[in-house]
Design a protein around this motif. Structure first.
Motif: not given
Lengths: 676, 322, 162
Positions: A96-99, A101, B1, C17, C19-20, C24, C28
């Motif tokens: 995922t993008y979050e992971n 980053r 983050m 998540d 953090r999302m 997104d 996504e």
């Protein structure tokens, strides 16, 4: 006829590079250098690899294989040397993008830092004369004796202008989505101004045959030059996709764009002009000092406008470059003409004041018969017409030239003028036209980055075929289509239009299929000076209390051949002028001399004009008939709108406030403290 | 983050109960989420206070109580604010964009962090973000940083427009926290950097702003004016909130606060004191401005803020006096 | 974390998540690519959507914090095949070039038209002002357009404004 893709754009269905639905997609996030110069001692990716969802970490520890031909900013992880702060030194791929980053933040890169130098000056010992300047112009040119011309002049000026680092800042951040299919073919959805050239560059970088790569860019969220060359994220996406065996998406952050997608070099420009008692130029010298990186040489052609604009018995134009520990500058809307005409057209205004002449008349008086730098005849030149038309619309005749005397409460009011110019060129492209179920399918790997290319090519095809536009379907933005030049240098429509026009002509021979390749035709074009011209008029209000500058009126008059679509053309012109307004009053990226790299890498601190900055903006044009250009008789219009705007505004600020700011942008600080 | 836990608070007391080291309160998120994405803020736990019933604007005699979760848009659009506190309405409307004002809360607006470029970049030193790491802005990019009240440790400015008006109005900030409830009068919420620039305010860990209470509006006309090179959607170079009460050409009361010049919304008390009781003349306005700006310690690239602030004070007072 | 929101009138339950961002999540996970990521920090407006009827930067909203909210994206503005009047006006007045800021401009305009009260350029704070071009420009300044389509955007919105 409205934009063909209007409906998909207003309904949110237009698909940009990062938006294609792909099964099993993963996300890459780059790690950027924290030193401005040095060597990478070690990349410790253990913590990152242990983070949730992380699939791979790429870096120079285990350089992913690229072809020996991979070069410059695209040769990712091939060297341990760091050339500038912000360079991509590693990347994380995760589910995922979050992971991705979060893991990128814990990749530890150890450096052996070295002293860096990011300061451009005219005294820099590293200044040199590049072999050519973008895109292949001679570096230094001249004729006659400048010193003698200045010595004989009744009026001379010797002034230096500076412009800051400027960033293209298209609204769509650079993004790529790549995967390798079962047959080993590389597919890249890329935010690109040219699918054909993008394919070629990526193929060369990976050592692949050209037909083993496909680049698709159906919709592109602006580029302004920064998507004209393939950027590192495309190579990174492809490299990472090979590494993890899954599709990889990477969308650079706005901050990252400032470092790795190009910018306009800062310039220091010295202008020396001389004029006789009548105002005729006796000498014109323009020397530009600029920077590039140690990665690649990019030498902006800032001093070229003097080769085009005014007749003079003595002319010298020159470029000096220094390679600093900075990111690599690149194309930004009207490279060369934009910063160069800011300086030249500001200097012409200063000369007019020094000589006691009207700035419009000074330009008219020095309008040349043939191109000053080359001696070639112009295919067409209507600068004088633009100046006259603008002057008429701006009521220029009644203008009091006295600076600093018009006041409305706190506001000082002034007007200014500057000329515009941009080359009208075209490049070889191919196109195919076929009949399909009573409709006409036109295919060409052109790009629509917001110019309206799809729409104007549809019009060209429909007119050439003699059918209604809604019977024509134009397919662009895919390197599997016939090869085409990129959307750049204001050459898109001229290049693609020529190919589409010829393909449609070819089609009419049998009514089944038409092909065109314009390479031979263009090679036979006569040796002429081909340029669009324009005149920009600005009215500004300068606040005597706060130093704020507001543009109350901006008018551009352009002579750019046959205008094929009035609506699209106006949008291009006013868009360029708006970017020029930003350059004049607010755009600037701060170079951090202590740590290297740029600061203010976002849209809160790098100000581009907002809606409230643009109250009254007009663009009009003089229709030209010029048969020496291309079958449409058109000149490019994507860039000329920005050329001259900053000078017109700067000249108006002088007229309003009574002092000359020679350092862009013209901020309240520089108005309030003239020696700031 | 960085990964974090998220919970919604059921009441202010519940929010405070959930607080432990590493917790941050989430309001509109317009600055906190921004800072988390930059890695500047790295909470372990977010306690969402944006849904608490603190979103009322209530009249209490000649005072006005504004819940901390009131959105900026609603504050500026409120009839009583527009009529009685035009300075505040204008300050709020001068900040950010329509979208951000729809999201941002009053409490969060007060607790915005500086937009100094070094503070926002975790790869560079900054005493506010990493105490003891240094302040590169002093030698570097300080064009829009502080001229008043700065220290060798920090030259950051407070970015809020609204806080400038609240400082001029003498608003009271209501806080609840582990140590109980208290009231902090503006401009006392924010603090100068000194050698502890990591602390923007006098709030203690776990403190939660619950309301802002406005005293009766100052007599006389009032103004908020913001200077910026972009015409909208930009932080102030310098801004001013001012009110002036005259009788027979004599200044009876005067409020002046400046934005964009200091680590706090800067209440220009020296200028106010110089004016009160004296004649409202151009000379007096200039003398008052200069008295205030004697305190200025500009840096090379923000020195323009001194004449800018002076001009702005003088011009604003002239306008209020007419 | 499990959340449920209404997106363009459809209830969507998703595990997110923390953090999302909402942006997104939409792009996504929910395949709604209309909201654009231009800056990811609330500085450009390309991500603007309507949250509970009000325009907001979806990049600054954490998805977890949106549990129970009603979201409208640009995909939800049209009524079936019939474009929202703003969408039609944007096409008619060429109020975009590259189109990347356009969904945000449209959602912002749709939200703005229903927003009460004065703006920074309103002379008289007490009256709700007419939406003059100057008012529209100020109220739409949270949506940056690098192509410079502003004059056309203002014309398009003015045509639809009451």
């Amino acid at each position: 006829m409205n934009r063909i893709e209007g409906r998909v754009k207003v309904t949110g269905l237009a698909t940009y590079a990062a938006e294609y639905p792909v099964e099993g997609v993963t996300y890459a996030y780059p790690v950027q250098s924290q030193v401005a110069k040095g060597r990478i001692a070690r990349v410790d990716d253990r913590e990152a690899l242990a983070m949730p969802g992380v699939l791979a970490v790429l870096s120079s520890e285990r350089p992913p294989e690229l072809a020996p031909e991979a070069e410059g900013e695209l040769a990712l992880f091939q060297s341990r040397e760091v050339a500038y702060r912000g360079q991509i030194v590693a990347a994380v791929v995760a589910d995922t993008y979050e992971n991705a980053r979060a893991a990128a933040a814990v990749v530890r890169v150890e450096y052996q830092p070295q002293a860096h130098d990011v300061h451009l000056s005219t005294e820099h010992p590293g200044l040199y004369r590049p072999k050519t300047v973008n895109p292949g112009f001679p570096t230094d040119t001249g004729h006659g004796d400048v010193e003698a011309g200045l010595a004989a002049a009744a009026t001379t000026i010797d002034v230096t202008y500076t412009t800051p680092v400027l960033h293209n800042n298209p609204m769509e951040p650079h993004a790529s989505l790549a995967y390798w299919d079962d047959l080993g073919r590389l597919m890249v959805y890329d935010a690109s101004q040219g699918a054909t050239s993008g394919r070629d560059i990526i193929a060369r970088t990976f050592g692949l045959p050209r037909d083993a790569v496909r680049v698709v860019a159906r919709h592109v969220g602006g580029g302004f030059g920064s998507k004209g060359t393939t950027r590192p994220q495309a190579v990174l996406a492809a490299m990472a996709a090979r590494e993890v065996g899954r599709p990889v998406k990477i969308a650079l952050t706005r901050h990252q764009m400032y470092d790795v997608t190009g910018y306009r070099t800062p310039t220091i420009q010295r202008l020396r002009l001389g004029a006789d008692a009548d105002g005729r130029l006796t000498a014109l010298e323009h020397v530009a000092y600029e920077q590039s990186s140690t990665v690649e040489e990019f030498a902006e052609q800032t001093a070229v406008p003097g080769r085009v604009m005014y007749g003079t018995p003595a002319l010298r134009t020159a470029h000096r470059l220094v390679r600093l520990d900075v990111a690599t500058p690149s194309w930004m809307r009207a490279p060369g003409e934009c910063p160069g005409m800011y300086a030249l057209e500001s200097a012409m205004d200063e000369l007019a004041y020094a000589a006691g002449l009207d700035p419009v008349e000074l330009r008219v008086l020095n309008d040349p018969e043939t191109e000053p730098g080359s001696g070639r005849p112009f295919s067409s030149r209507n600068l004088v017409g633009c100046l006259r038309e603008g002057a008429r619309r701006f009521d220029w005749e009644r203008r009091d030239p006295q600076p600093g005397v018009r006041r409305d409460g706190e506001w000082l009011i002034g007007t200014g003028v500057a000329a515009s110019t941009y080359p009208a060129r075209r490049m070889p492209s191919k196109a195919v036209v076929a009949a399909q179920d009573g409709e006409f399918l036109v295919q060409i790997a052109a790009a629509d980055i917001g110019t309206g290319a799809r729409t104007v090519l549809t019009k060209i095809a429909a007119e050439t075929l003699g059918v209604a536009p809604d019977q024509v379907h134009v397919e662009i933005g895919d390197s599997d289509l016939p090869d085409a030049f990129l959307a750049g240098g204001s050459m898109g429509t001229a290049s693609w239009g020529s190919a589409v026009f010829r393909a449609c002509e070819d089609f009419q021979r049998d009514g089944k299929e038409g092909h065109a390749d314009t390479a031979e035709e263009i090679a036979k074009d006569a040796e002429l000076a081909r340029h669009a011209f324009g005149a920009q008029f600005a009215e500004v209000r300068v606040n005597a209390v706060t130093g704020e500058v507001r543009v109350s009126r901006l008018l551009g008059v352009f002579a750019a051949g046959h205008i094929m679509d009035a609506t699209l053309a106006r949008s291009q012109f006013i868009g360029g002028m708006t970017m020029g307004l930003g350059m004049a009053l607010m755009e600037e990226t701060y170079t951090d001399e202590e740590f290297g790299g740029f600061l203010r890498r976002d849209l809160a601190q790098y100000h581009i004009p907002a809606n409230a900055d643009v109250p009254n903006l007009e663009a009009v044009w003089l229709e030209e008939e010029d048969e020496e250009l291309n079958p449409m008789g058109s000149k490019g219009i994507g860039e000329i709108g920005i050329v001259g705007t900053a000078a017109a505004i700067g000249n108006a600020v002088f007229h309003a406030a009574g002092h000359r700011v020679r350092d862009l942008p013209i901020t309240p600080a520089k108005i309030l403290m003239p020696r700031f | 983050m960085k990964q974090f836990e998220y919970a919604r608070a059921a009441s202010p007391a519940d929010a405070v109960r959930r607080f432990e080291p590493g917790t941050m309160y989430l309001g509109g998120g317009t600055n906190l989420v921004d800072l988390m994405r930059l890695g500047v803020a790295q909470p372990d736990r977010l306690v969402d206070v944006s849904h608490l019933p603190l979103d009322a604007i209530e009249q209490d005699g000649d005072r006005l109580r504004i819940g901390a979760a009131v959105r900026n848009t609603d504050l500026a659009a409120h009839p009583l604010v527009r009529v009685r506190y035009p300075m505040l309405a204008r300050a709020v409307l001068a900040g950010a964009s329509g979208q951000v004002r729809n999201m941002a809360t009053i409490g969060g607006n007060l607790l915005q962090r500086t937009r100094c470029g070094y503070y926002q970049d975790v790869t560079r030193p900054c005493n506010k973000r990493r105490p003891g790491s240094g302040c590169p802005a002093i030698e570097g990019d300080h064009g829009n940083l502080a001229i008043l009240g700065a220290s060798d440790s920090c030259v950051a400015t407070h970015p809020s427009d609204m806080a400038v008006a609240l400082a001029a109005l003498g608003a009271e900030v209501h806080v609840t926290g582990p140590g109980g409830d208290r009231v902090i009068p503006m401009p006392g919420l924010h603090r100068l950097p000194g050698d502890t620039p990591e602390r923007d305010t006098v709030l203690e860990p776990g403190d939660l702003i619950t309301a802002v209470e406005l005293p009766a509006p100052p007599p006389g006309p009032s103004i908020y004016r913001k200077v910026r090179e972009r015409a909208s959607f930009a932080f102030a170079l310098v801004s001013i909130a001012a009110a002036l009460d005259l009788r027979d050409g004599v200044v009876r009361d005067c409020r002046i606060a400046l934005g964009g010049v200091a680590h706090v919304p800067w209440r220009a008390e020296r200028a106010e004191q110089a004016l009160i009781g004296g004649q409202a003349t151009g000379e007096a306005f200039l003398a008052a401005a200069e008295a205030e700006l004697e305190l200025a310690r500009p840096l090379p690239r923000n020195a323009f803020k001194v004449p800018l602030a002076r001009n702005l004070i003088v011009r604003t007072l002239e306008e209020l006096a007419s | 974390m499990d959340i449920t929101l209404q997106v363009n009138g459809v209830s969507r339950a998703v595990d997110v998540d923390p953090r999302m961002s909402l942006l997104d999540l939409l792009r996504e996970r929910l395949a709604l690519i209309g909201p654009k990521k231009g800056c990811d920090h609330g500085q450009c407006g390309a991500c603007t959507v309507l949250i509970d009827g009000r325009r907001a930067n979806s990049c600054l909203a954490l998805a977890v914090a949106m549990d129970g909210s009603e979201i409208v994206t640009v995909e939800g503005l049209a009524e079936g095949e019939a474009l929202h009047p703003l969408q039609a006006a944007f096409i008619e007045h060429d109020a975009f070039q590259c189109g990347y800021c356009t969904p945000g401009q449209l959602c912002s305009a749709a939200g703005m038209l229903g927003e009460p009260g004065p703006s920074a350029v309103t002379e008289d704070l007490r009256a709700d002002p007419e939406l003059t071009p100057a008012e529209i420009r100020e109220r739409m300044s949270g949506n940056l357009c690098r192509c410079g389509a502003y004059p056309n955007i203002v014309t398009a919105i003015a045509e639809v404004a009451p």
